[in-house]
Write an enzyme that holds these catalytic residues in place. Structure first.
Site, PDB file in Angstrom:
ATOM      1  N   HIS A 115      -2.776   9.237  23.060  1.00 35.68           N
ATOM      2  CA  HIS A 115      -1.550   9.087  23.787  1.00 35.68           C
ATOM      3  C   HIS A 115      -1.143   7.727  24.148  1.00 35.68           C
ATOM      4  O   HIS A 115      -0.528   7.322  25.149  1.00 35.68           O
ATOM      5  CB  HIS A 115      -1.602   9.712  25.230  1.00 35.68           C
ATOM      6  CG  HIS A 115      -2.162  11.340  25.108  1.00 35.68           C
ATOM      7  ND1 HIS A 115      -3.254  11.696  25.235  1.00 35.68           N
ATOM      8  CD2 HIS A 115      -1.449  12.182  24.706  1.00 35.68           C
ATOM      9  CE1 HIS A 115      -3.585  13.085  25.142  1.00 35.68           C
ATOM     10  NE2 HIS A 115      -1.927  13.422  24.721  1.00 35.68           N
ATOM     11  N   ASP A 295      11.384  -6.642 -14.993  1.00 33.18           N
ATOM     12  CA  ASP A 295      11.165  -6.524 -13.725  1.00 33.18           C
ATOM     13  C   ASP A 295      10.426  -8.177 -13.428  1.00 33.18           C
ATOM     14  O   ASP A 295       9.980  -8.344 -12.244  1.00 33.18           O
ATOM     15  CB  ASP A 295      10.382  -5.731 -12.774  1.00 33.18           C
ATOM     16  CG  ASP A 295       9.504  -5.070 -13.726  1.00 33.18           C
ATOM     17  OD1 ASP A 295       9.179  -5.252 -14.894  1.00 33.18           O
ATOM     18  OD2 ASP A 295       9.084  -3.907 -13.568  1.00 33.18           O
ATOM     19  N   SER A 340       2.563  -1.060 -18.886  1.00 29.18           N
ATOM     20  CA  SER A 340       2.467  -0.522 -20.136  1.00 29.18           C
ATOM     21  C   SER A 340       2.297  -1.561 -20.733  1.00 29.18           C
ATOM     22  O   SER A 340       1.660  -1.344 -22.177  1.00 29.18           O
ATOM     23  CB  SER A 340       4.340  -0.193 -20.260  1.00 29.18           C
ATOM     24  OG  SER A 340       4.869   0.225 -19.349  1.00 29.18           O
ATOM     25  N   GLY A 441       7.822  -9.840 -24.501  1.00 26.30           N
ATOM     26  CA  GLY A 441       6.526  -9.329 -25.097  1.00 26.30           C
ATOM     27  C   GLY A 441       6.606 -10.016 -26.334  1.00 26.30           C
ATOM     28  O   GLY A 441       5.300 -10.254 -26.781  1.00 26.30           O
TER      29      GLY A 441
END
Ligand SMILES: *[C@@H]1O[C@H](CO)[C@@H](O)[C@H](O)[C@H]1NC(C)=O
Ligand SMILES: *[C@@H]1O[C@H](CO)[C@@H](O)[C@H](O)[C@H]1NC(C)=O
Length: 460
Positions: A115, A295, A340, A441
């Site tokens: 409470h 990203d 990934s 990459g």
């Protein structure tokens, strides 16, 4: 009210949490019902484990009350009370009211009521494992006034209760930590329920309830009920362990660490060191390339991988067998690089490792291994690796030339990625005309190639 009460022939059991107001009001209701000729009994639940010394507040009724609702058996209530302890990162939020207390960011509070009553102790937030350990220790500490006597070999039912504002992910993390902590103490967790069973208005916290259970209690606990909020665990259940089995940890520490270095070990170590320093240098460049279509973390993930490899290199011998090294790297990248990229590199290295078995680690075997790695990533099959296949037949004097050609191809491959249309991943959602920079990459892979070649050229 009256007609309903009169229909109940076998009587009413009131299960009341030990709060003064609740005791008073339910006690009053019980008296009134009795006056209407209804058989009423009242049970007070007070399973709060917060107080370690006598306190005038008294033990409160918390989430353990839910167990009593289910396993409502007088004899049981007398003997095997559950125990509960809560922890929270925020006070509860009563609509239209100011918070009942302030909790600075980064602090947590142990032993609160539902409470909005403050708890017994504040500390800095720490990991789920640590918080859970502290809670269980407090709950079972024999020196504490309100502890739950719990010993190795005991069987319990566990409830991990969301006080209102935790996500399913956080709940699962706490549940797993709790089961591990209990099992480490030799306690058998026979049933586990996780979810929002007794909340406290959006409180960002969790309470743990433990109830010792013998077969009779388990039977009562498992009995099906039409109560709409009861999760009918018996159908899914048995052991809480089943849903939180510890995943086999992909060990980055080779068991046969002691294995001897081989003639290739120093050069492989040098090449790895060079790859790592190159990737760390390129972190920002890769991130900025990645911001256009991805990203923006390509550099970070590669840097993360580089740091993991550096750390590994510090504490380990580079195994003489290159296949062994490739599998270690595969495990390391899968675990530490993530995403990934981690999966792709790991796939490549795992497939390649299979071709570098003991006694087969000459130049031709390397070429076959690299080819097998690319095959495994089929779609990403790149021309520079086709080039490398020439190593299989070229005489040793020409090996360096072949390597140089492959590195060249890698560099021009990078340029050609300017016009690629992404087929998967975040980049595939981006309009092709907005992507005119090379693929980060590919830049990273070309940099790795260059690093390896430079190491070999310096002849070390
Ligand atoms: C319930 O709380 C009161 C104080 O409000 C305390 O005196 C009492 O011992 C508690 N009951 C139980 C069963 O612990
Ligand atoms: C549990 O099962 C009973 C009947 O077997 C059903 O009436 C009840 O709705 C179920 N509860 C939930 C939450 O699904």
């Amino acid at each position: 009210m009256e007609p309903l009460l009169l229909q109940i022939s076998s009587g009413i059991l009131l299960i009341v949490k030990n709060y003064t107001g609740d005791r008073l009001n339910f006690g009053l209701a019980a008296e009134q019902a009795r006056n209407h000729g209804v058989a009423v009994d009242m049970v007070i639940v007070a399973e709060d484990c917060a107080f370690d010394r006598p306190s005038k507040a008294g033990r409160r009724g918390l989430c353990g009350t839910v167990f009593i609702h289910k396993v409502q058996d007088h004899s049981f209530v007398g003997s095997g009370l559950p125990g509960t302890l809560g922890v929270s990162l925020s006070p509860c939020s009563v609509p239209g009211c100011l918070p009942s207390f302030e909790l600075p960011p980064g602090d947590m509070e142990l032993g609160l009521g539902i409470h909005g009553e403050p708890g017994i102790r504040r500390s800095k937030v720490s990991s789920a494992d640590e918080v859970v350990r502290t809670m269980i220790e407090h709950m079972t500490n024999p020196n504490s006034q309100s502890h739950l006597p719990l010993q190795s070999g005991d069987t319990v039912v566990l409830c991990v209760n969301n006080l209102g504002a935790l996500s399913c992910l956080e709940m699962s993390v706490v549940t797993r930590a709790t089961i591990s902590c209990l099992e480490a103490r030799g306690v058998v967790v026979a049933r586990t329920m996780t979810g929002s069973f007794m909340t406290s208005l959006e409180m960002a916290g969790v309470s743990l309830t433990l109830m010792k259970a013998d077969q009779e209690v388990l039977t009562l606990f498992d009995a099906r009920t039409s109560a709409p909020a009861w999760p009918n665990l018996s159908s899914v259940s048995v052991s809480g362990r089943s849903c939180v089995t510890e995943a086999p940890v992909m060990s980055s520490k080779p068991q046969d660490d002691t294995q001897n270095e081989g003639p290739l070990s120093p050069v492989m170590r040098k090449a790895l060191e060079k790859i790592c320093s190159t990737l760390l240098e390129k972190q920002e460049e890769l991130n900025s390339l990645d911001r256009t279509a991805g990203d923006g973390d390509c550099g970070n993930t590669h840097a993360q991988a580089a740091r993991a490899i550096q750390e590994w290199l510090q504490g380990h011998v580079v195994p003489g067998c290159p296949g062994r090294l490739l599998s270690i790297l595969a495990g390391l990248l899968e675990e530490k690089m993530g995403g990934s990229s981690g999966a792709l590199y790991s796939l490549f290295l795992t497939a390649a490792a299979g071709h570098m078995t003991e006694g087969r680690s000459n130049t031709a075997a390397w070429a076959t291994a690299m080819h097998a790695g690319t095959q495994a990533m089929r779609r990403c099959k790149s021309r520079e690796l086709d080039e490398l296949m020439k190593l299989k037949t070229a005489p040793p004097a020409e090996h360096m030339a072949v390597l140089q050609a492959a590195v060249q191809r890698a560099a021009s491959g990078v340029e050609s990625t300017r016009d690629l249309t992404a087929r998967a991943g975040r980049a595939s959602y981006i309009a092709a005309d907005r992507v005119t920079l090379p693929d980060p990459g590919a830049v990273a892979v070309a940099a790795i190639f260059t690093a390896v070649m430079e190491t070999l050229q310096t002849g070390s």
